[in-house]
Design a protein around this motif. Structure first.
Motif, PDB file in Angstrom:
ATOM      1  N   LEU A 236       2.813   6.738  -6.751  1.00 33.82           N
ATOM      2  CA  LEU A 236       2.238   7.725  -7.609  1.00 33.82           C
ATOM      3  C   LEU A 236       2.741   9.110  -7.036  1.00 33.82           C
ATOM      4  N   LEU A 237       3.157   9.414  -5.835  1.00 30.22           N
ATOM      5  CA  LEU A 237       3.530  10.443  -5.334  1.00 30.22           C
ATOM      6  C   LEU A 237       4.979  10.924  -5.954  1.00 30.22           C
TER       7      LEU A 237
ATOM      8  N   ILE B 202      -2.399   6.908   5.645  1.00 35.26           N
ATOM      9  CA  ILE B 202      -2.780   5.586   5.227  1.00 35.26           C
ATOM     10  C   ILE B 202      -2.206   4.403   6.066  1.00 35.26           C
TER      11      ILE B 202
ATOM     12  N   SER C 154       5.367  15.401  -4.228  1.00 30.75           N
ATOM     13  CA  SER C 154       6.247  14.488  -3.844  1.00 30.75           C
ATOM     14  C   SER C 154       7.357  15.030  -2.822  1.00 30.75           C
TER      15      SER C 154
ATOM     16  N   LEU D 299       0.745  -1.331  -0.208  1.00 24.98           N
ATOM     17  CA  LEU D 299       0.035   0.013  -0.154  1.00 24.98           C
ATOM     18  C   LEU D 299       0.931   1.280   0.082  1.00 24.98           C
ATOM     19  N   ALA D 300       1.780   1.226   1.046  1.00 30.34           N
ATOM     20  CA  ALA D 300       2.720   2.345   0.862  1.00 30.34           C
ATOM     21  C   ALA D 300       3.418   2.691  -0.256  1.00 30.34           C
TER      22      ALA D 300
ATOM     23  N   VAL E  68       1.186  11.893   3.943  1.00 33.06           N
ATOM     24  CA  VAL E  68       0.237  11.089   3.333  1.00 33.06           C
ATOM     25  C   VAL E  68       0.519   9.596   3.732  1.00 33.06           C
ATOM     26  N   ILE E  69       1.704   9.283   3.696  1.00 36.87           N
ATOM     27  CA  ILE E  69       1.866   7.674   3.640  1.00 36.87           C
ATOM     28  C   ILE E  69       1.702   7.644   5.291  1.00 36.87           C
TER      29      ILE E  69
ATOM     30  N   VAL F  35       9.400   8.062   1.621  1.00 39.25           N
ATOM     31  CA  VAL F  35       8.383   7.082   1.993  1.00 39.25           C
ATOM     32  C   VAL F  35       8.786   5.795   2.596  1.00 39.25           C
TER      33      VAL F  35
ATOM     34  N   VAL G 160       1.000   4.024  -3.167  1.00 38.34           N
ATOM     35  CA  VAL G 160       0.931   5.468  -3.080  1.00 38.34           C
ATOM     36  C   VAL G 160       2.321   6.257  -3.264  1.00 38.34           C
TER      37      VAL G 160
ATOM     38  N   ALA H 155       4.562  14.153   1.086  1.00 34.49           N
ATOM     39  CA  ALA H 155       4.457  12.610   1.131  1.00 34.49           C
ATOM     40  C   ALA H 155       4.433  11.930   2.267  1.00 34.49           C
TER      41      ALA H 155
END
Lengths: 251, 273
Positions: free
Chosen positions: A17-18, A43, A31, A10-11, A39-40, A80, A14, A36
């Motif tokens: 995409l970032l 989620i 990014s 999942l990380a 956001v991580i 990330v 995402v 980022a």
């Protein structure tokens, strides 16, 4: 274990995409670590810890400029991976009952444990940048094929070949970013899960200092990026004026 | 004249100018892809459109945002080529002549000034307002970014080759210097805010109420100024290392190592004791 793999994926998805925002598309700065990482964090269930990590890494990578063909450290992938390793690792490992400072947790960004795992994540993930850069460079080497394919399409009168091949570049960047982030995150989480409990107590106690070192380097990196003829005066004046004002005003 | 919607499509495509960035051709494919809607609008004949697009399938690289004024100007020039007022070779030389200067201006202004000030403001906002910080960062940065993409493209189309003079009048390198000085001031305020955030948690063993007796130089106030002085000095000294080429990764390890060694020595002394 299934849960860990799912969270890593999942990380990575995402994060992949970032990462596109870094050079391949938009460049609206989604990014950047400051965006980022929360956001991580969100989620993975802890946006505030994500914000803490993002703030530190944002300052750390503030001065790295993608000028010409130079590929700077891949701050998005590193962000990330560090965020995901810290948060997934924290869940996988549970509570660490070592107190470095009795009131360390009072910093207010999250629980005390995260500083041990975050410190460990910073120390193991930062050198992984070389892999991130290689993946990025591989995409840029591959992309010349898309250019040639577009040119061949134009020779045959297919005008759309230009647009479609250009957008295929997004797919190349995304696939490589996703794969790299997944491999690095999963390896990082395994290292946290297996290696961290085996480390001597004194080594574990020192890990939060890596977070402090990253913060200090971040401030210096930001100052260094903005350095100019009047920087020293402006920086010192602003700092001490603001501290004095805050000491007088905030109650 | 090409339609407004076509210009809008070029504007949208400009966000993907680096999608197929390669070491060999850099933004060559991206530039051709961005201008494709305008070329298609100009030439109804497929072969003519292909020939016009091929002119742009060459090496090209500039700052991604600064490509917008060039895109606009080139669209205008393509119209002149179609009408027989201009030689197609002029387009190539116009693009080539701006690769270096616009790359440098964009790097200095956007990467070297706007992004740092937006980052510092974002981190400062995050210290004060938490998760609103990233939003502040995005809004501040993209005000400049979208402005250049949108108005750069329109001005380029309107002014043609004269857009170079227009960009010059904006004085972006001079503005960049001013922005960097403001950003340095904001960085100082951020350090102060960080100190306060840490003090308010009682992390340094000083309770927040001890700060309230300022300016009577209570212990809390003295410790606050002492630690702020230490942090600013450390920031300045470490930045000398970074400016000399030490990577941030190495700097983290260099700072971590003494703390690690200190803890090991303390641990050994404790055992001996």
């Amino acid at each position: 274990m299934k849960g860990v793999v799912y969270q890593c994926f999942l990380a990575s998805a995402v994060g992949g995409l970032l990462s596109l925002d870094r050079t391949a598309a938009f460049q609206v700065m989604l990014s950047r670590p400051l965006v980022a990482s929360p956001v991580i964090g969100y989620i993975l269930g802890d946006a505030m810890t994500g914000l803490l990590i993002g703030g530190v890494l944002e300052l750390l990578f503030i001065g790295e400029l993608p000028i010409g063909g130079y590929i700077p450290p891949h701050e998005t992938m590193l962000t990330v991976v560090i965020t995901a390793v810290s948060l997934i690792g924290q869940k996988a490992l549970g509570v660490i009952d070592i107190a470095v400072f009795p009131n360390w947790y009072l910093v207010g960004f999250g629980s005390a444990d995260i500083f041990f795992i975050l410190g460990f994540a910073i120390l193991i993930v930062i050198p992984m940048d070389i892999i991130c850069r290689k993946a990025d460079a591989a995409a840029r080497v591959f992309n010349v094929r898309l250019f040639n394919a577009a040119l061949a399409g134009l020779d045959k009168g297919f005008i759309k070949a230009v647009g479609t091949n250009n957008l295929k570049g997004l797919g190349v960047f995304f696939a490589l970013n996703l794969l790299t982030i997944f491999v690095l995150t999963f390896s990082g989480v395994l290292l946290v899960y297996i290696l961290l409990p085996l480390l001597p107590r004194v080594v574990v106690m020192s890990l939060p200092f890596a977070v402090g070192a990253a913060c200090a380097t971040g401030l210096s990196s930001a100052y260094s990026a903005l350095y100019g003829s009047r920087s020293l005066t402006v920086f010192l004046a602003a700092t001490f004026f603001a501290v004095t004002l805050l000491a007088m005003v905030i109650r | 004249m090409i339609g407004r919607f076509t210009i809008f499509k070029v504007f949208l495509n400009s966000f993907f100018i680096q999608s197929a960035w390669s070491f060999e051709k850099m933004q060559g494919l991206g530039f051709a892809s961005a201008i494709a809607p305008a070329i298609k609008d100009m030439y109804k004949d497929r072969d003519q459109a292909s020939a016009a697009l091929k002119r742009h399938m060459v090496f090209y690289n500039a700052h991604p945002y600064m490509a917008s004024p060039i895109l606009g100007a080139v669209i205008g020039m393509e119209e002149d080529v179609k009408d027989g007022k201009l030689d197609a070779g002029n387009i190539t030389s116009f693009k080539e002549s701006l690769i270096g200067p616009y790359g440098a201006i964009g790097d200095t202004f956007f990467w070297g000034s706007v992004r740092p000030i937006a980052s510092v403001l974002g981190v400062l906002s995050a210290l004060i307002w938490g998760l609103w910080g990233p939003l502040v960062f995005l809004v501040v940065y993209n005000l400049f970014h979208i402005w250049m993409r949108w108005f750069g493209l329109h001005k380029g189309y309107k002014l043609g080759e004269d857009v170079v003079e227009y960009i010059k009048t904006l004085g972006l390198p001079e503005q960049a210097l001013r922005i960097r000085i403001i950003a340095t001031g904001l960085l100082g305020i951020m350090v102060a805010a960080l100190m306060f955030k840490l003090f308010k948690t009682g992390m340094f063993g000083i309770q927040p109420n001890e700060l309230l007796s300022f300016p009577s130089w209570s212990l809390g106030t003295r410790v606050l100024f002492l630690i702020t002085g230490f942090i600013t000095t450390a920031t300045i000294l470490l930045s000398i290392l970074l400016r000399k080429g030490t990577s941030v990764s190495l700097a983290i390890y260099l700072l971590f190592l003494p703390a690690f060694v200190f803890l090991i020595i303390m641990n050994m002394l404790q055992r001996v004791g």
